[in-house]
Each structure stands twice: as structure tokens, then as C-alpha cells.
Design a protein around this motif. Sequence first.
Motif: not given
Length: 314
Positions: A105-111, A156-159, A219-221
Motif C-alpha cells: 500500500i502506497k498511501h495511508f491516512i489515519y484519523a 505516504t502517511v498522513q495523520i 501525497p506530497d502533504v
Amino acid sequence: MNIFLTGACGYKGTVLVPKLLAAGHQVTAFDIMWFDNHLAPAPGLTVVQGDIRDADQLDLSGFDAVIHLSSVANDPCSDLNPLLTWEISCLATMRLADKAARQGIKHFIYASSGSVYGLKDEDSVTEDLELVPLSEYNKTKMVGERVLMSYSDQMTVQIVRPATVCGLSNRMRLDVAVNLLTMQAISKGEITVLGGDQTRPNIHIDDITDLYLFLLNRPDVQGIYNAGFENISIRDIAEMAAKHTGAKIVIKPSNDPRSYRVSSAKLLATGFKPTKTVEHAIREIVEAFKAGKLKDEDRYYNLKWMQHKGLAGV
């Protein structure tokens, strides 16, 4: 994108799924469905009733991104069964992150949650402040963040650390500040405010769900972002609700004097712009109630419903 969305039948997920589909994404909506399923069947949507604690159910092959919303939401519900909270909100997050990395997986968004900061004296709470979580809910979110950040060299990890969410959802919640005070005003003609001077950050449900779509396209953010655009007092929220309903306000003493203001300057610097306010949420709730689309029911209060369904001992 082909998206694996946990907690998809929850308060936020139920609003997010139609937006993802409208944007052309394929969505697998994974949820234990403690609060039922309010998602309408649609092309591109696969609904899976499953337990995030069961790693064998988490086949992520073929997916492009994970949006992880699942958790035992809020402090009172988390305190019902701390072990269950750690299993769902922390250990399951660790397993999901590990599986995502292993399956490419290349993109993971965590709430996460804005509550991970604990009590702060600063006028504006920014992402670089120390985390001092006070409850099981807060602690599991903090650990989940640290687990996800450990994989940031592989995907890519976005929290996102949301403020208190408000507004309408087909899987409604009436146990969050704006929604709760507005329903009191509508159904009782009276709003009970404990204290009232406490300042809290808020975000409309359309803005938080729009943010997840924004992040999918950026994904840059990467990294951790606060998401709360209105720091207003409980009294101010009550006065707005009273303005739209004619309800009277009753002030009572509070043993919770906490006030804090969240800064979302880092998020705003990415180009994301909120479009709705607390007052929008209040008006929408009032209109839905008057139209017979919303009632004051126990199933809209997480703690009441979990107790009613015997979920504390799951």
C-alpha cells in the motif's frame, strides 16, 4: 483509486463514502456495524461487515490506499472496556499498518484526534507540542500515530488530528457538543450549559470528509495535521443554537474548566480551505428535525447504544 476504508459505517465514514464514490474511487467499506449500516448500495461500493481485530480479514491486495477511521470513539465509550479499546484502537491499527506496508500500500491516512494533546496552557495548540493524553482513547490514538509514522519511509502517511466534529450524517451522533446542544434546543426548548466559558475547537463534518479527499490527491502533504477551524466557547455554541430555535439557555456549574484552542495553520498552508461552520451544522440539524428526518434517539448516542447492545463486554 481502490480504497480500503475502515469505520466506513460510522459518523464520518457514512458521509465520506458517497464523496469518494462521486470522485470516481472504488471503495471497500469495512466496519463491524455496531451502529448498523446506513450506506446506500452504489456502483463501486463493496460493504464488508468485519472485525478490525481479526487480521485474517484484512486482505489489502489490490488496494491503492487505506483510510483508517475505526476506533472506539470518545472517552466514555473507551472507558467502558479499556482492553477492548486498546485492541481495536491500537493493536488493530498496528496490524493494519504492518499489513499495508507488507502488501505494498502506497498511501495511508489515519484519523487520530485533537484530544491527544491533553490539557494545554498555550493560547494556540500546534502540532509540535508535547502529547500528554489523559484517557484510554487519547492514549491509543497517540500510540497509533507513532506506529504509522514508523512506516513513513515505506508509504505516504498522513495523520489528521480532528477537532470535535459537528453536522449531519445518516449515522448521526448526538453526543458531540454542537449536535448535542442543538438537539436539546429543538427537543426540549432548553439548553443546559455546564460552565460555558470553556473554549473548544470544532470542524464541520463536510470539511473533515473533504479533507480526506484532499489528502488522497496530495501525497506530497505528509505528516501530522490539526484540523479544527472554529475555536469557540460552549456558551457561544448554545447561543447560536438558541438563535435558530428560540430555546432558553440554563447555565450550571461545571467541574471541567478546560479550554484550548487548536491551530490549523499548518493544514491551511497546504491549500486546504474549509467551507462550512458550526452555524451551518446547527441550521442543518434544525432543518432535518423539522422535516422529520432526524429524531432524538438512543442509537445516536454512542455510550447509550453500546450499553444497550451489551458491547462493553465484547
